[in-house]
Design a protein around this motif. Structure first.
Motif, mmCIF file in Angstrom:
data_model
loop_
_atom_site.group_PDB
_atom_site.id
_atom_site.type_symbol
_atom_site.label_atom_id
_atom_site.label_comp_id
_atom_site.label_asym_id
_atom_site.label_seq_id
_atom_site.Cartn_x
_atom_site.Cartn_y
_atom_site.Cartn_z
ATOM 1 N N GLN A 1 101.142 -7.383 60.072
ATOM 2 C CA GLN A 1 101.003 -6.259 61.000
ATOM 3 C C GLN A 1 100.364 -6.727 62.312
ATOM 4 O O GLN A 1 100.840 -6.401 63.390
ATOM 5 N N GLN A 2 99.287 -7.510 62.200
ATOM 6 C CA GLN A 2 98.570 -7.973 63.399
ATOM 7 C C GLN A 2 99.430 -8.924 64.236
ATOM 8 O O GLN A 2 99.496 -8.811 65.459
ATOM 9 N N GLU A 3 100.096 -9.874 63.566
ATOM 10 C CA GLU A 3 100.956 -10.826 64.283
ATOM 11 C C GLU A 3 102.093 -10.096 65.007
ATOM 12 O O GLU A 3 102.392 -10.383 66.163
ATOM 13 N N TRP A 4 102.700 -9.150 64.310
ATOM 14 C CA TRP A 4 103.836 -8.393 64.850
ATOM 15 C C TRP A 4 103.390 -7.615 66.078
ATOM 16 O O TRP A 4 104.035 -7.659 67.117
ATOM 17 N N ALA A 5 102.271 -6.914 65.969
ATOM 18 C CA ALA A 5 101.768 -6.086 67.065
ATOM 19 C C ALA A 5 101.367 -6.926 68.268
ATOM 20 O O ALA A 5 101.690 -6.585 69.411
ATOM 21 N N SER A 6 100.685 -8.043 68.040
ATOM 22 C CA SER A 6 100.226 -8.849 69.171
ATOM 23 C C SER A 6 101.392 -9.576 69.837
ATOM 24 O O SER A 6 101.456 -9.669 71.066
ATOM 25 N N ILE B 1 112.865 -5.574 71.758
ATOM 26 C CA ILE B 1 113.452 -4.315 71.312
ATOM 27 C C ILE B 1 112.886 -4.038 69.924
ATOM 28 O O ILE B 1 112.880 -4.916 69.057
ATOM 29 N N ILE B 2 112.393 -2.810 69.723
ATOM 30 C CA ILE B 2 111.873 -2.407 68.419
ATOM 31 C C ILE B 2 112.999 -1.700 67.678
ATOM 32 O O ILE B 2 113.614 -0.771 68.206
ATOM 33 N N LEU B 3 113.268 -2.142 66.459
ATOM 34 C CA LEU B 3 114.369 -1.595 65.672
ATOM 35 C C LEU B 3 113.843 -1.024 64.364
ATOM 36 O O LEU B 3 113.235 -1.734 63.568
ATOM 37 N N ILE C 1 107.486 4.122 65.457
ATOM 38 C CA ILE C 1 106.740 3.323 66.416
ATOM 39 C C ILE C 1 107.357 3.631 67.785
ATOM 40 O O ILE C 1 108.590 3.672 67.913
ATOM 41 N N PRO C 2 106.537 3.910 68.806
ATOM 42 C CA PRO C 2 107.074 4.302 70.117
ATOM 43 C C PRO C 2 108.128 3.320 70.649
ATOM 44 O O PRO C 2 108.000 2.110 70.482
ATOM 45 N N ASN C 3 109.158 3.877 71.273
ATOM 46 C CA ASN C 3 110.252 3.138 71.909
ATOM 47 C C ASN C 3 111.208 2.460 70.933
ATOM 48 O O ASN C 3 112.061 1.681 71.352
ATOM 49 N N ALA C 4 111.077 2.747 69.647
ATOM 50 C CA ALA C 4 111.991 2.150 68.667
ATOM 51 C C ALA C 4 113.350 2.824 68.734
ATOM 52 O O ALA C 4 113.457 4.015 69.025
ATOM 53 N N ILE C 5 114.383 2.026 68.459
ATOM 54 C CA ILE C 5 115.710 2.589 68.276
ATOM 55 C C ILE C 5 115.988 2.570 66.778
ATOM 56 O O ILE C 5 115.496 1.691 66.059
ATOM 57 N N ASN C 6 116.745 3.532 66.302
ATOM 58 C CA ASN C 6 117.016 3.641 64.866
ATOM 59 C C ASN C 6 118.463 3.280 64.575
ATOM 60 O O ASN C 6 119.388 3.842 65.158
ATOM 61 N N SER D 1 120.344 -11.796 73.119
ATOM 62 C CA SER D 1 119.333 -12.576 73.843
ATOM 63 C C SER D 1 117.948 -11.930 73.762
ATOM 64 O O SER D 1 116.961 -12.531 74.186
ATOM 65 N N LYS D 2 117.877 -10.731 73.212
ATOM 66 C CA LYS D 2 116.593 -10.025 73.087
ATOM 67 C C LYS D 2 115.850 -10.485 71.833
ATOM 68 O O LYS D 2 116.417 -11.107 70.945
ATOM 69 N N ASN D 3 114.573 -10.147 71.780
ATOM 70 C CA ASN D 3 113.745 -10.395 70.593
ATOM 71 C C ASN D 3 113.595 -9.068 69.871
ATOM 72 O O ASN D 3 113.151 -8.084 70.461
ATOM 73 N N PHE D 4 113.960 -9.027 68.604
ATOM 74 C CA PHE D 4 113.959 -7.787 67.843
ATOM 75 C C PHE D 4 112.791 -7.728 66.870
ATOM 76 O O PHE D 4 112.586 -8.631 66.071
ATOM 77 N N TYR D 5 112.060 -6.624 66.970
ATOM 78 C CA TYR D 5 110.922 -6.355 66.095
ATOM 79 C C TYR D 5 111.371 -5.258 65.147
ATOM 80 O O TYR D 5 111.570 -4.116 65.558
#
Length: 102
Positions: A5-10, A19-21, A34-39, A58-62
């Protein structure tokens, strides 16, 4: 890649290419996100694959789900579809202590 959780958030906080998925069902998302997430619901099967193929690789997905299992599976599928940077939130939304939308 599994992150705590901490690694992901930081990592997310410092990432300008993120991009949050959320791969949960719409019903689960109605309980908060989680704010700004796409579903994109992973249970849509081939529909999930098609939706992932539309994403900018090319994006980083969380990626997160309720407990971390489906999001881990989603990250593996995303890697197979050419998305190199997919980060799984270990413990999922049910353990998320960061900001939430309701």
């Amino acid at each position: 890649m599994d992150l705590t959780q901490q690694e992901w958030a930081s990592k997310l906080a410092e990432d300008t290419n993120a991009i949050i998925l959320d791969v949960r069902t719409p019903e689960e998302c109605s309980e908060g996100m989680i704010p700004n997430a796409i579903n994109i619901d992973i249970f849509k099967g081939q529909g999930f694959v098609y939706a992932v193929q539309e994403l900018d690789a090319s994006k980083n997905f969380y990626v997160y789900c309720k407990a971390g299992g489906r999001s881990s599976q989603a990250c593996s599928m995303m890697n197979e579809l050419g998305i190199e940077n997919a980060y799984n939130l270990m413990g999922g939304f049910m353990n998320w202590e960061g900001e939430k939308t309701v």
